[in-house]
Design an enzyme around this catalytic site. Structure first.
Site, PDB file in Angstrom:
ATOM      1  N   CYS A 168     -68.948  10.784 -72.417  1.00 33.29           N
ATOM      2  CA  CYS A 168     -67.533  10.693 -72.769  1.00 33.29           C
ATOM      3  C   CYS A 168     -66.954   9.284 -72.687  1.00 33.29           C
ATOM      4  CB  CYS A 168     -66.724  11.632 -71.866  1.00 33.29           C
ATOM      5  SG  CYS A 168     -67.185  13.367 -72.033  1.00 33.29           S
ATOM      6  N   HIS A 247     -71.345   1.392 -63.692  1.00 34.40           N
ATOM      7  CA  HIS A 247     -72.468   2.311 -63.908  1.00 34.40           C
ATOM      8  C   HIS A 247     -73.161   2.590 -62.575  1.00 34.40           C
ATOM      9  CE1 HIS A 247     -75.744   4.386 -65.726  1.00 34.40           C
ATOM     10  NE2 HIS A 247     -75.495   3.962 -66.951  1.00 34.40           N
ATOM     11  N   HIS A 333     -48.347   2.122 -69.974  1.00 34.54           N
ATOM     12  CA  HIS A 333     -48.803   3.430 -70.435  1.00 34.54           C
ATOM     13  C   HIS A 333     -50.239   3.679 -69.964  1.00 34.54           C
ATOM     14  CE1 HIS A 333     -45.324   3.263 -73.131  1.00 34.54           C
ATOM     15  NE2 HIS A 333     -45.747   2.056 -73.495  1.00 34.54           N
ATOM     16  N   HIS A 337     -58.769   9.930 -69.884  1.00 34.75           N
ATOM     17  CA  HIS A 337     -59.759  10.823 -70.488  1.00 34.75           C
ATOM     18  C   HIS A 337     -59.420  12.275 -70.160  1.00 34.75           C
ATOM     19  CE1 HIS A 337     -63.402  12.709 -71.719  1.00 34.75           C
ATOM     20  NE2 HIS A 337     -63.813  12.963 -70.497  1.00 34.75           N
ATOM     21  N   HIS A 366     -54.546  20.198 -74.141  1.00 30.53           N
ATOM     22  CA  HIS A 366     -54.010  21.480 -74.588  1.00 30.53           C
ATOM     23  C   HIS A 366     -54.222  21.687 -76.082  1.00 30.53           C
ATOM     24  CE1 HIS A 366     -51.259  24.894 -74.858  1.00 30.53           C
ATOM     25  NE2 HIS A 366     -50.633  24.276 -75.840  1.00 30.53           N
ATOM     26  N   ASN A 370     -61.351  18.743 -74.808  1.00 27.55           N
ATOM     27  CA  ASN A 370     -62.131  17.555 -74.462  1.00 27.55           C
ATOM     28  C   ASN A 370     -63.048  17.252 -75.649  1.00 27.55           C
ATOM     29  OD1 ASN A 370     -63.880  15.621 -73.513  1.00 27.55           O
ATOM     30  ND2 ASN A 370     -64.429  16.704 -71.638  1.00 27.55           N
TER      31      ASN A 370
END
Length: 459
Positions: A168, A247, A333, A337, A366, A370
């Site tokens: 992702c 990572h 802002h 994710h 919503h 995802n």
């Protein structure tokens, strides 16, 4: 006298030329987003409550315990009734998807979003110098990048990067690749294509750690056009200020927290391990340690450091709440994710964000679910549709991915924005809804009252 004048002017002129060269180099190393296009699949791919229930019933490997688990997961996911699934699910072939299912899922996205992006930006396919494609769990031969090149007849000297397995957080990795190229080459246009193919990874077994992904992941994607051409900066939407990648793949627990694997029956899926929340938290903290000094004013860093020292020195203060960094001193802002309701809540609590700050991520989850690496761009589109972006605003992007990774970056809004991208087709004024009545609980709540010894699945 003239000789002495030349001796003085020569080093001065050299200094001026070197300074101009450095300025020109930095000017041409900037990374701008010209435009982006989020993918909105057709309405016949919407996963309604009724249809989702039918898909679950078709899985003959499930029992009452799995039904109760799925009900709880879906109700708590934050996903609504308008998210999109792959076509093979609507054709009833989730148990045996074909290679072509994955290909056609990607082609629908490519044909829609890339074409819209290039047309709106006024950029010809022949103007693209770099192409970066990231789809984590699907590889093809020729590559998906080659497929795009063939479809849009891109130039023979185009530089391509086809990355997989990054999960992702892959779109920020793709941006990092483009940023690195921009530092070496002038006058470059780059196209980043980020998506995920659900067709080969729809899980039809009964492993709870793997079936959870069917409740969260949905079809989507985004095409992003970037440039370092100074002549185009007045048309740009965002300017990249900094980017940090973390990572934790060297840590066994983090590495195994999110993996593509086969269950005991040989069915392929994505396993979300119990260590995932812990792995995400550690990667997130380490990422914040690096990026915070880059995006926050020095006064906020000093304030936080002072409070931490004071707390260590005073035993009475230790009993109170820990000091927190106020990220709003450097960020306007937050583009989070949409890994799930729990992920949004956890990140929001860690950063001390309000419901207003979390609204874009919650509404994206919503409405679209995802969508893996493209999720953060739907969040960006929501804020644009709500006309939140003004010139000079700073947008903080955060994403998580298998490995385990946490990547983040900061964008500066170059001009006022209010287009809304794919959200303008979603009647943006109805978001956020006044009430969140979950139809799954209304329709399938009776499952919680069933006994395992007497349960019979109704027709």
């Amino acid at each position: 006298m003239d000789h002495f004048l030349i001796l003085y002017l020569f080093p001065l002129l050299s200094l001026v030329l070197i300074t101009l060269k450095i300025i020109d180099k930095k000017r041409n190393q900037c990374c701008y987003i010209l435009d982006y296009q989020c993918y909105k699949p057709t309405d016949d791919r919407k996963l309604s409550t009724e249809f989702s229930g039918d898909v679950i019933k078709r899985n003959k490997n499930l029992g009452i315990n799995e039904y109760k688990f799925l009900l709880k997961a879906i109700v708590g996911s934050g996903i609504g009734e308008e998210t999109y699934g792959p076509r093979m699910v609507f054709h009833g072939r989730e148990n045996n998807p074909t290679y072509e299912d994955g290909i056609s899922e990607m082609d629908e996205f490519f044909n829609d979003s890339i074409e819209k992006l290039l047309s709106r930006a006024g950029v010809s396919p022949q103007d693209i110098d770099v192409l970066v494609v990231n789809v984590a769990t699907m590889t093809t031969s020729p590559s998906l990048a080659s497929r795009i090149i063939n479809q849009y007849k891109l130039r023979e000297d185009i530089k391509t990067y086809n990355i997989s397995g990054m999960g992702c957080s892959a779109s920020i990795i793709s941006i990092n690749i483009v940023e690195s190229i921009f530092k070496c080459r002038k006058n470059v246009n780059a196209l980043v294509v980020t998506s995920e193919s659900l067709s080969p990874n729809w899980y039809s077994g009964n492993n709870k750690s793997m079936i959870l992904t069917n409740c969260l992941f949905r079809s989507g994607g985004c095409a992003i056009l970037l440039t370092n051409k100074a002549s185009l900066r007045d048309r740009a939407m965002f300017k990249l200020k900094c980017l940090v990648r973390t990572h934790h793949g060297a840590k066994d627990e983090a590495y195994a927290s999110c993996t593509q694997m086969e269950d005991e029956e040989g069915r392929v899926g994505i396993n979300l391990g119990k260590n995932l929340p812990k792995a995400a938290t550690r990667a997130f903290i380490d990422n914040l340690k690096v990026i915070s000094p880059k995006i926050l004013p020095i006064t906020e860093i000093i304030r936080y450091a002072f409070l931490v020292i004071l707390r260590k020195m005073n035993t009475n203060i230790k009993k109170g709440p820990r000091p927190m960094i106020n990220f709003k001193t450097g960020v306007d802002h937050f583009c989070l994710h949409t890994g799930g309701k729990a992920v949004i809540d956890a990140v929001g609590n860690s950063l001390g964000l309000s419901e207003f700050d979390l609204e874009p991520a919650r509404m994206t989850l919503h409405r679209f679910g995802n969508t893996s690496a493209s999720s953060i761009w739907y969040v960006l589109g929501y804020m644009e549709a709500k006309k939140r972006f003004k010139k000079g605003d700073r947008v903080f992007m955060i994403s998580f991915g298998a490995g385990f990774k946490c990547n983040s970056c900061l964008w500066e809004v170059v001009r006022d924005l209010d287009d809304g991208n794919c959200w303008k087709e979603c009647d943006i004024d109805k978001y956020p809804p006044k009430t969140f009545v979950n139809p799954f609980m209304e329709q399938y709540g009776w499952v919680n009252d069933e006994d395992a010894s007497t349960f019979v699945l109704p027709d």
